[in-house]
Design a protein around this motif. Sequence first.
Motif, PDB file in Angstrom:
ATOM      1  N   TYR A   8      10.591  14.632   5.527  1.00  0.00           N
ATOM      2  CA  TYR A   8      10.094  13.142   5.563  1.00  0.00           C
ATOM      3  C   TYR A   8      10.899  12.615   4.426  1.00  0.00           C
ATOM      4  CZ  TYR A   8       7.031   9.571   6.951  1.00  0.00           C
ATOM      5  OH  TYR A   8       6.146   8.262   7.258  1.00  0.00           O
ATOM      6  N   PRO A   9      12.001  12.167   4.859  1.00  0.00           N
ATOM      7  CA  PRO A   9      12.896  11.529   3.837  1.00  0.00           C
ATOM      8  C   PRO A   9      12.560  10.760   2.880  1.00  0.00           C
ATOM      9  CG  PRO A   9      14.049  11.624   5.932  1.00  0.00           C
ATOM     10  CD  PRO A   9      12.470  11.810   6.094  1.00  0.00           C
ATOM     11  N   ASP A  59      16.489   6.231  -8.031  1.00  0.00           N
ATOM     12  CA  ASP A  59      15.379   5.776  -8.845  1.00  0.00           C
ATOM     13  C   ASP A  59      15.001   4.280  -8.432  1.00  0.00           C
ATOM     14  OD1 ASP A  59      15.589   8.004 -10.487  1.00  0.00           O
ATOM     15  OD2 ASP A  59      17.237   6.911 -11.713  1.00  0.00           O
ATOM     16  N   ASP A  60      14.464   4.427  -7.036  1.00  0.00           N
ATOM     17  CA  ASP A  60      14.143   3.024  -6.475  1.00  0.00           C
ATOM     18  C   ASP A  60      12.881   3.452  -6.016  1.00  0.00           C
ATOM     19  OD1 ASP A  60      14.327   4.434  -4.108  1.00  0.00           O
ATOM     20  OD2 ASP A  60      15.882   3.019  -3.241  1.00  0.00           O
ATOM     21  N   GLY A  61      12.130   4.758  -6.111  1.00  0.00           N
ATOM     22  CA  GLY A  61      10.823   5.212  -5.553  1.00  0.00           C
ATOM     23  C   GLY A  61      10.793   5.713  -4.214  1.00  0.00           C
ATOM     24  N   ILE A  62      11.962   5.505  -3.563  1.00  0.00           N
ATOM     25  CA  ILE A  62      11.782   5.883  -2.276  1.00  0.00           C
ATOM     26  C   ILE A  62      12.996   7.175  -1.963  1.00  0.00           C
ATOM     27  CG2 ILE A  62      12.671   5.122   0.192  1.00  0.00           C
ATOM     28  CD1 ILE A  62      11.782   2.401  -0.804  1.00  0.00           C
ATOM     29  N   GLY A  63      12.534   8.130  -1.278  1.00  0.00           N
ATOM     30  CA  GLY A  63      13.420   9.328  -0.987  1.00  0.00           C
ATOM     31  C   GLY A  63      14.505   8.772  -0.266  1.00  0.00           C
ATOM     32  N   ASP A  64      15.591   9.593  -0.401  1.00  0.00           N
ATOM     33  CA  ASP A  64      16.878   9.338   0.519  1.00  0.00           C
ATOM     34  C   ASP A  64      17.493  10.479   0.712  1.00  0.00           C
ATOM     35  OD1 ASP A  64      18.097   9.959  -2.419  1.00  0.00           O
ATOM     36  OD2 ASP A  64      17.499   8.148  -2.896  1.00  0.00           O
ATOM     37  N   ASN A 121      20.911  11.360  -0.327  1.00  0.00           N
ATOM     38  CA  ASN A 121      21.352  12.203  -1.428  1.00  0.00           C
ATOM     39  C   ASN A 121      20.441  12.902  -2.129  1.00  0.00           C
ATOM     40  OD1 ASN A 121      24.055  11.214  -0.852  1.00  0.00           O
ATOM     41  ND2 ASN A 121      23.820   9.324  -2.069  1.00  0.00           N
ATOM     42  N   GLY A 122      19.156  12.436  -2.158  1.00  0.00           N
ATOM     43  CA  GLY A 122      17.882  13.284  -2.773  1.00  0.00           C
ATOM     44  C   GLY A 122      17.928  14.438  -1.724  1.00  0.00           C
ATOM     45  N   ILE A 123      17.947  14.478  -0.573  1.00  0.00           N
ATOM     46  CA  ILE A 123      17.740  15.574   0.222  1.00  0.00           C
ATOM     47  C   ILE A 123      19.145  16.597   0.034  1.00  0.00           C
ATOM     48  CG2 ILE A 123      18.069  16.690   2.657  1.00  0.00           C
ATOM     49  CD1 ILE A 123      16.766  13.971   3.714  1.00  0.00           C
ATOM     50  N   ARG A 124      20.313  16.038  -0.429  1.00  0.00           N
ATOM     51  CA  ARG A 124      21.384  16.761  -0.699  1.00  0.00           C
ATOM     52  C   ARG A 124      21.494  17.658  -1.947  1.00  0.00           C
ATOM     53  NH1 ARG A 124      26.505  15.432  -2.572  1.00  0.00           N
ATOM     54  NH2 ARG A 124      25.718  13.210  -3.090  1.00  0.00           N
ATOM     55  N   GLU A 125      20.548  16.961  -2.777  1.00  0.00           N
ATOM     56  CA  GLU A 125      20.319  17.672  -3.899  1.00  0.00           C
ATOM     57  C   GLU A 125      19.619  18.645  -4.002  1.00  0.00           C
ATOM     58  OE1 GLU A 125      20.440  13.446  -7.065  1.00  0.00           O
ATOM     59  OE2 GLU A 125      18.483  14.445  -6.533  1.00  0.00           O
ATOM     60  N   ARG A 126      18.601  18.687  -2.951  1.00  0.00           N
ATOM     61  CA  ARG A 126      17.807  20.009  -2.742  1.00  0.00           C
ATOM     62  C   ARG A 126      18.093  21.048  -1.773  1.00  0.00           C
ATOM     63  NH1 ARG A 126      14.463  19.645  -7.409  1.00  0.00           N
ATOM     64  NH2 ARG A 126      13.935  17.280  -7.609  1.00  0.00           N
ATOM     65  N   LEU A 127      19.338  20.834  -1.514  1.00  0.00           N
ATOM     66  CA  LEU A 127      19.819  22.059  -0.449  1.00  0.00           C
ATOM     67  C   LEU A 127      19.741  23.275  -0.926  1.00  0.00           C
ATOM     68  CD1 LEU A 127      22.661  20.065   1.354  1.00  0.00           C
ATOM     69  CD2 LEU A 127      20.570  20.401   2.148  1.00  0.00           C
ATOM     70  N   ASP A 128      20.119  23.507  -2.044  1.00  0.00           N
ATOM     71  CA  ASP A 128      20.175  24.836  -2.701  1.00  0.00           C
ATOM     72  C   ASP A 128      18.618  25.492  -2.686  1.00  0.00           C
ATOM     73  OD1 ASP A 128      22.725  25.309  -2.996  1.00  0.00           O
ATOM     74  OD2 ASP A 128      22.659  24.488  -5.073  1.00  0.00           O
ATOM     75  N   ALA A 160      23.138   3.467  12.696  1.00  0.00           N
ATOM     76  CA  ALA A 160      23.134   3.109  11.348  1.00  0.00           C
ATOM     77  C   ALA A 160      22.242   3.844  10.521  1.00  0.00           C
ATOM     78  CB  ALA A 160      23.068   1.487  11.201  1.00  0.00           C
ATOM     79  N   ILE A 161      22.323   3.699   9.299  1.00  0.00           N
ATOM     80  CA  ILE A 161      21.281   4.631   8.224  1.00  0.00           C
ATOM     81  C   ILE A 161      20.310   3.358   7.650  1.00  0.00           C
ATOM     82  CG2 ILE A 161      21.058   6.090   6.459  1.00  0.00           C
ATOM     83  CD1 ILE A 161      22.038   7.418   8.731  1.00  0.00           C
ATOM     84  N   MET A 162      19.373   3.816   7.575  1.00  0.00           N
ATOM     85  CA  MET A 162      18.259   2.703   6.823  1.00  0.00           C
ATOM     86  C   MET A 162      18.970   2.527   5.454  1.00  0.00           C
ATOM     87  SD  MET A 162      14.110   3.035   6.023  1.00  0.00           S
ATOM     88  CE  MET A 162      14.047   3.943   8.052  1.00  0.00           C
TER      89      MET A 162
END
Length: 563
Positions: free
Chosen positions: A14-15, A23-28, A30-37, A69-71
């Motif tokens: 749930y992105p 750092d805007d309080g909303i997942g995104d 690039n945040g998912i990409r950081e957790r791929l490992d 388009a992406i949100m």
Amino acid sequence: METWWKESVIYQIYPRSFNDSNDDGIGDLNGIRERLDYLADLGVDVLWLSPVYQSPNADNGYDISDYQAIMDEFGTMEDFDLLLKEAHEKGLKIVMDLVVNHTSDEHEWFVESRKSKDNPYRDYYIWKDGKADQAPNNWGSAFSGPAWKYDEQTGQWYLHIFAEKQPDLNWENERVRQSVYKMMTWWLDKGIDGFRMDVINLISKDQAFPDGETHGGAYGNSMEFCCNGPRVHAYLKEMNKEVLSKYDIVTVGEAPGATIEEAQRYAGSEENELNMVFQFEMMDIDHGKYGKWSPMPFDLKKMKANFKKWQEGLDGRGWNSLYWDNHDQPRIVSRWGSDKKAWRKKSAKMLALCLHMHQGTPYIYQGEELGMTNVRFPSIDAYHDIEILNAYRELVKETGAMREEEFMEGVYKLSRDNARTPMQWSDEAYAGFSSVEPWIGVNPNYTEINAKQEIADPDSVFHFYQRLIALRHTNKVVPYGTYRQYMEEDDNVYVFTREYEGQKLLVACNFSEQPQTVEWPDALLEEGYTPWIGNDSLKPFEKAVTLTPYEGIVWIKEETKKA
């Protein structure tokens, strides 16, 4: 037939609540990409992303204003392309959420549609004249209130089975269908690996639009004229022929109200529609007079009966999707396990073992692999979900059918926002999800339940999920084995077997806080069972076995055990 998606484990993200990279309080993205490992280390195969398309967020992204388009809050299409590329490099597939029963009222199709009755896009949606200044029929919305909205500009009403800002597409219009297929092809050509299709069995409506039964409420039941409608299978066969069959992908259709017979048609190997469906029968077994807002005590026998019905009903004739949690369901450990400190970890493992030992493709919802729990926010003002807020207005404020305290107990137990609190990554501020206050409150127990601690603890829920996933990948009996249930009348223990190509598993799960002694029926008193996986000390198979509270254990026939 054996195939990759039957042997896979799918992880739902749930992105908005997964990981905030800017750092805007909303997942995104690039945040998912950081957790791929992290996800690759867990061992899952497929990542299902809840909608990331452009949306005004009336229903947290399930109201789409631009499918290509992406949100803005989630990033850019370039960010998505990079996520897709890096996921594939790590052996992870990406499945997109396809929401085509409805769009946002801000989608260009609807903006045009509402301009005039002769607009070329008018027939993209379902517009009707009213009856004596009333709606065309008495249908109610799934989110409370009426399912029709009057539009003053053209003097007609449009249908919205969900929120007012989610007008239903008119699938009777071939131009609508071709527009959807073109969009799907665009995404598949980009390289995604499949679709999870939101309420896909609602796309065909009874064209007579009759009034529905009110069942004592203010509005009629729209679902009896929308669920599994007259042309839904024709539409899905057309979609499969024109789009899906051209790619090696996985498809799962959300199908509320689907029967075994309907599911066999949606997901039958010879039907050429979808690979599997999400059905909701089990998710309703603890709903009371006012649905989820008046929950009933958990009834294990109802759960077992439902598993038996669907495991046997689709065996060889379709394929089950297996899930406890998702973005629309509360946390299973709080629902049917125990989130008491003494039992949370153990019951979370038992529930995981129970689900993953069934035939079908299992889904893990973000945080489920940590044993994340429901949350109790201090007041209704802390909740965001439109379903909660609409029900509160109708049941508490407008009709007085429920007292506020009573309604809030339902919110604490079964509401959707339980699943939408931020992913608990660490014991740092805001659970390591973000460095600023998130869009929705963090569960206060993040200091005790978080990924950092669980990765460091070899006995954690996280590592137990790793083991379960590995067994599915290395033993064909787990995805494919034939299911048989035993001790159906037992109120506390769930026992079943799985058999495939000479292997046999015996599964026993204690759903209670008390020890339970199991005396096996004669049909199970076979020699050669050896303990395989469990959430307690692995006990040998004996004529009578005492299961500790919330214990789950699997035995395998010794002579067929794989190395």
